[in-house]
Design an enzyme around this catalytic site. Structure first.
Site, PDB file in Angstrom:
ATOM      1  N   HIS A  72       0.877  -1.174   0.000  1.00 31.11           N
ATOM      2  CA  HIS A  72       0.000   0.000   0.000  1.00 31.11           C
ATOM      3  C   HIS A  72       0.912   1.221   0.000  1.00 31.11           C
ATOM      4  O   HIS A  72       1.214   1.786   1.052  1.00 31.11           O
ATOM      5  CB  HIS A  72      -0.900  -0.011   1.232  1.00 31.11           C
ATOM      6  CG  HIS A  72      -1.875  -1.155   1.273  1.00 31.11           C
ATOM      7  ND1 HIS A  72      -1.474  -2.466   1.455  1.00 31.11           N
ATOM      8  CD2 HIS A  72      -3.224  -1.185   1.127  1.00 31.11           C
ATOM      9  CE1 HIS A  72      -2.547  -3.249   1.434  1.00 31.11           C
ATOM     10  NE2 HIS A  72      -3.617  -2.487   1.236  1.00 31.11           N
ATOM     11  N   SER A 156       6.834   5.765   2.469  1.00 36.33           N
ATOM     12  CA  SER A 156       7.606   4.522   2.557  1.00 36.33           C
ATOM     13  C   SER A 156       8.382   4.200   1.262  1.00 36.33           C
ATOM     14  O   SER A 156       9.534   3.755   1.342  1.00 36.33           O
ATOM     15  CB  SER A 156       6.703   3.359   2.980  1.00 36.33           C
ATOM     16  OG  SER A 156       5.528   3.320   2.198  1.00 36.33           O
ATOM     17  N   GLU A 180      -0.426   0.317  -5.470  1.00 40.71           N
ATOM     18  CA  GLU A 180      -1.320   1.385  -5.012  1.00 40.71           C
ATOM     19  C   GLU A 180      -2.577   1.337  -5.867  1.00 40.71           C
ATOM     20  O   GLU A 180      -2.491   1.162  -7.081  1.00 40.71           O
ATOM     21  CB  GLU A 180      -0.605   2.742  -5.138  1.00 40.71           C
ATOM     22  CG  GLU A 180      -1.469   3.968  -4.924  1.00 40.71           C
ATOM     23  CD  GLU A 180      -2.168   4.001  -3.571  1.00 40.71           C
ATOM     24  OE1 GLU A 180      -1.515   3.779  -2.535  1.00 40.71           O
ATOM     25  OE2 GLU A 180      -3.395   4.245  -3.558  1.00 40.71           O
ATOM     26  N   ASP A 208      -4.223  -4.511  -6.427  1.00 43.88           N
ATOM     27  CA  ASP A 208      -4.510  -4.792  -5.016  1.00 43.88           C
ATOM     28  C   ASP A 208      -3.252  -5.385  -4.371  1.00 43.88           C
ATOM     29  O   ASP A 208      -2.794  -6.464  -4.757  1.00 43.88           O
ATOM     30  CB  ASP A 208      -5.673  -5.799  -4.961  1.00 43.88           C
ATOM     31  CG  ASP A 208      -6.070  -6.150  -3.533  1.00 43.88           C
ATOM     32  OD1 ASP A 208      -5.252  -5.949  -2.608  1.00 43.88           O
ATOM     33  OD2 ASP A 208      -7.199  -6.624  -3.346  1.00 43.88           O
ATOM     34  N   GLY A 209      -2.709  -4.669  -3.396  1.00 42.05           N
ATOM     35  CA  GLY A 209      -1.455  -5.097  -2.773  1.00 42.05           C
ATOM     36  C   GLY A 209      -1.560  -6.442  -2.072  1.00 42.05           C
ATOM     37  O   GLY A 209      -0.585  -7.203  -2.019  1.00 42.05           O
ATOM     38  N   ASP A 234       0.565  -1.710   4.773  1.00 35.52           N
ATOM     39  CA  ASP A 234       0.161  -0.455   5.421  1.00 35.52           C
ATOM     40  C   ASP A 234      -1.148   0.066   4.818  1.00 35.52           C
ATOM     41  O   ASP A 234      -1.183   1.114   4.183  1.00 35.52           O
ATOM     42  CB  ASP A 234       1.305   0.568   5.217  1.00 35.52           C
ATOM     43  CG  ASP A 234       0.992   1.911   5.832  1.00 35.52           C
ATOM     44  OD1 ASP A 234       0.181   1.965   6.776  1.00 35.52           O
ATOM     45  OD2 ASP A 234       1.562   2.922   5.358  1.00 35.52           O
TER      46      ASP A 234
HETATM   47  N1  SAM Z   1       2.794   3.172   2.944  1.00 39.87           N
HETATM   48  C1  SAM Z   1       2.620   4.608   2.684  1.00 39.87           C
HETATM   49  C2  SAM Z   1       3.667   5.369   3.456  1.00 39.87           C
HETATM   50  O1  SAM Z   1       4.073   4.917   4.550  1.00 39.87           O
HETATM   51  O2  SAM Z   1       4.111   6.402   2.972  1.00 39.87           O
HETATM   52  C3  SAM Z   1       1.247   5.088   3.059  1.00 39.87           C
HETATM   53  C4  SAM Z   1       0.127   4.255   2.533  1.00 39.87           C
HETATM   54  S1  SAM Z   1      -1.481   4.813   2.953  1.00 39.87           S
HETATM   55  C5  SAM Z   1      -1.585   4.562   4.669  1.00 39.87           C
HETATM   56  C6  SAM Z   1      -2.464   3.504   2.318  1.00 39.87           C
HETATM   57  C7  SAM Z   1      -2.595   3.528   0.807  1.00 39.87           C
HETATM   58  O3  SAM Z   1      -3.156   2.292   0.369  1.00 39.87           O
HETATM   59  C8  SAM Z   1      -3.526   4.603   0.267  1.00 39.87           C
HETATM   60  O4  SAM Z   1      -2.808   5.401  -0.638  1.00 39.87           O
HETATM   61  C9  SAM Z   1      -4.650   3.829  -0.435  1.00 39.87           C
HETATM   62  O5  SAM Z   1      -5.104   4.471  -1.603  1.00 39.87           O
HETATM   63  C10 SAM Z   1      -3.967   2.536  -0.763  1.00 39.87           C
HETATM   64  N2  SAM Z   1      -4.821   1.350  -0.900  1.00 39.87           N
HETATM   65  C11 SAM Z   1      -6.010   1.078  -0.306  1.00 39.87           C
HETATM   66  N3  SAM Z   1      -6.391  -0.190  -0.566  1.00 39.87           N
HETATM   67  C12 SAM Z   1      -5.415  -0.746  -1.328  1.00 39.87           C
HETATM   68  C13 SAM Z   1      -5.186  -2.048  -1.870  1.00 39.87           C
HETATM   69  N4  SAM Z   1      -6.078  -3.045  -1.667  1.00 39.87           N
HETATM   70  N5  SAM Z   1      -4.070  -2.266  -2.575  1.00 39.87           N
HETATM   71  C14 SAM Z   1      -3.161  -1.286  -2.783  1.00 39.87           C
HETATM   72  N6  SAM Z   1      -3.314  -0.021  -2.275  1.00 39.87           N
HETATM   73  C15 SAM Z   1      -4.418   0.235  -1.557  1.00 39.87           C
END
Ligand code: SAM
Length: 352
Positions: A72, A156, A180, A208-209, A234
């Protein structure tokens, strides 16, 4: 109740910028309401990124190349002086206060009152893991005038990239896989990553992560004969099924690659799924007979504040040095970030 209001506020902000609302039951009203730009550099990022850096530093002491997965990823890097960060003010209560710990005492510069918040005086004996985090964020703000508030915050992906390209590590050629789903953030992420000119060392995908992780584990056999991977999970927990998806992804990951290092961020909020997640992760680690560590930080809830006041990082197969490092760093972090007259301020590092 506080968390509900917080997410509703995020939804409203999202609607203001013109995105369509999607109803998802009583609690979460808007699927793509979460934008990390509002939260970059907040107390949860401080905890998450200190743990991430300390873990990676240890893993990078060994020569074998790492497969690094950020399920994520967000937008990769953030401006702290743009509308989102300014609207939420979360970085002011997070990284801006942490920055004060590192200000040279004799810089003669004063931070603007709005940025000062509850600024702490610089301290001489900053714990190693906190100092490492400070140095890394400072390196993204190297061109800022001395004593001014930092304007850039690495997410991250950029933190991981900074560590994998440090001179003593660059030749190893670790690989970074970023996922993402948000239509705007994947676009920003790809534009930001393009500027790094990292070639095939970094890949990005709008995917989807949780699903993507499966195809990457176990990681490929490196020339020296080792398989090494770290996975950061995350999610935004926008949809309550994220809690179960995290547990399922970790369970699957441990089956595919038991020696992988898994880092999972989670919010500490009053809902059963959130309380249950660290317990479930502990059970999964114990069933797989793997060591684990759980670090939590509660900055304290104020009477008026409705935002997130606590979060945790759960690590499976943590470096043996991580507990001692965090035991030294987290009291200093809490001292800097604790909300005035807030309730429930605490830090803890549990391991087993
Ligand atoms: N890891 C990043 C950092 O530490 O800088 C922050 C990530 S943020 C908390 C969570 C992200 O996950 C969001 O940008 C959201 O759009 C994305 N997201 C939500 N569901 C997801 C999924 N199933 N797969 C990938 N990304 C997803």
């Amino acid at each position: 109740a506080n968390a509900t209001r917080r997410y509703d506020a995020a939804c409203l902000r999202h609607l203001q910028i013109g995105a369509p609302p999607v109803r998802f039951g009583r609690y979460h009203r808007c699927m793509f309401s979460y934008r990390h730009a509002f939260h970059a550099g907040n107390h949860a990022d401080v905890l998450k990124h200190i743990v991430l850096i300390a873990t990676l530093r240890h893993l990078m002491r060994k020569d074998g190349p790492l497969t690094l997965v950020d399920t994520h990823a967000g937008a990769g890097i953030y401006r702290l002086d743009d509308g989102a960060a300014q609207a939420s003010g979360e970085a002011l209560a997070g990284i801006a206060r942490i920055q004060q710990l590192a200000q040279p005492k004799d810089s003669g510069k004063k931070v603007a009152p709005a940025q000062a918040g509850k600024a702490k005086a610089a301290i001489d004996n900053i714990a190693d893991d906190l100092s490492d985090y400070l140095d890394l964020v400072a390196s993204f703000n190297a061109s800022a005038p001395a004593g001014s508030a930092w304007r850039t915050y690495p997410g991250s992906p950029f933190i991981i990239h900074a560590l994998m390209t440090e001179p003593e590590r660059a030749a190893v050629r670790d690989r970074l896989k970023l996922f993402e789903l948000h239509p705007t953030d994947i676009h920003s992420l790809q534009a930001h990553v393009a500027q790094l000119e990292a070639g095939r060392q970094i890949s990005t995908a709008r995917q989807d992560g949780f699903e993507a992780m499966k195809a990457l584990l176990p990681p490929p056999l490196a020339p020296g004969g080792s398989r090494r991977a770290m996975v950061l999970i995350d999610p935004s927990y926008e949809i309550k099924t994220d809690y179960a998806k995290v547990a399922a992804a970790v369970q699957d990951g441990l089956q595919r690659f038991p020696t992988g290092v898994y880092l999972i961020w989670y919010p500490i909020i009053p809902r059963p799924e959130a309380h249950g997640l660290p317990r479930r992760l502990k059970t999964l680690a114990q069933q797989a007979k793997r060591p684990w560590l759980n670090a939590t930080l509660h900055v304290g809830a104020s009477a008026q504040e409705t935002g997130l006041s606590a979060s945790g990082m759960f690590v499976i197969n943590p470096p043996h040095t991580l507990k001692a490092g965090l035991d030294a760093a987290l009291p200093q972090v809490l001292d800097a970030l604790a909300v005035d007259h807030g309730r429930g301020q605490a830090w803890a590092v549990e391991a087993g």
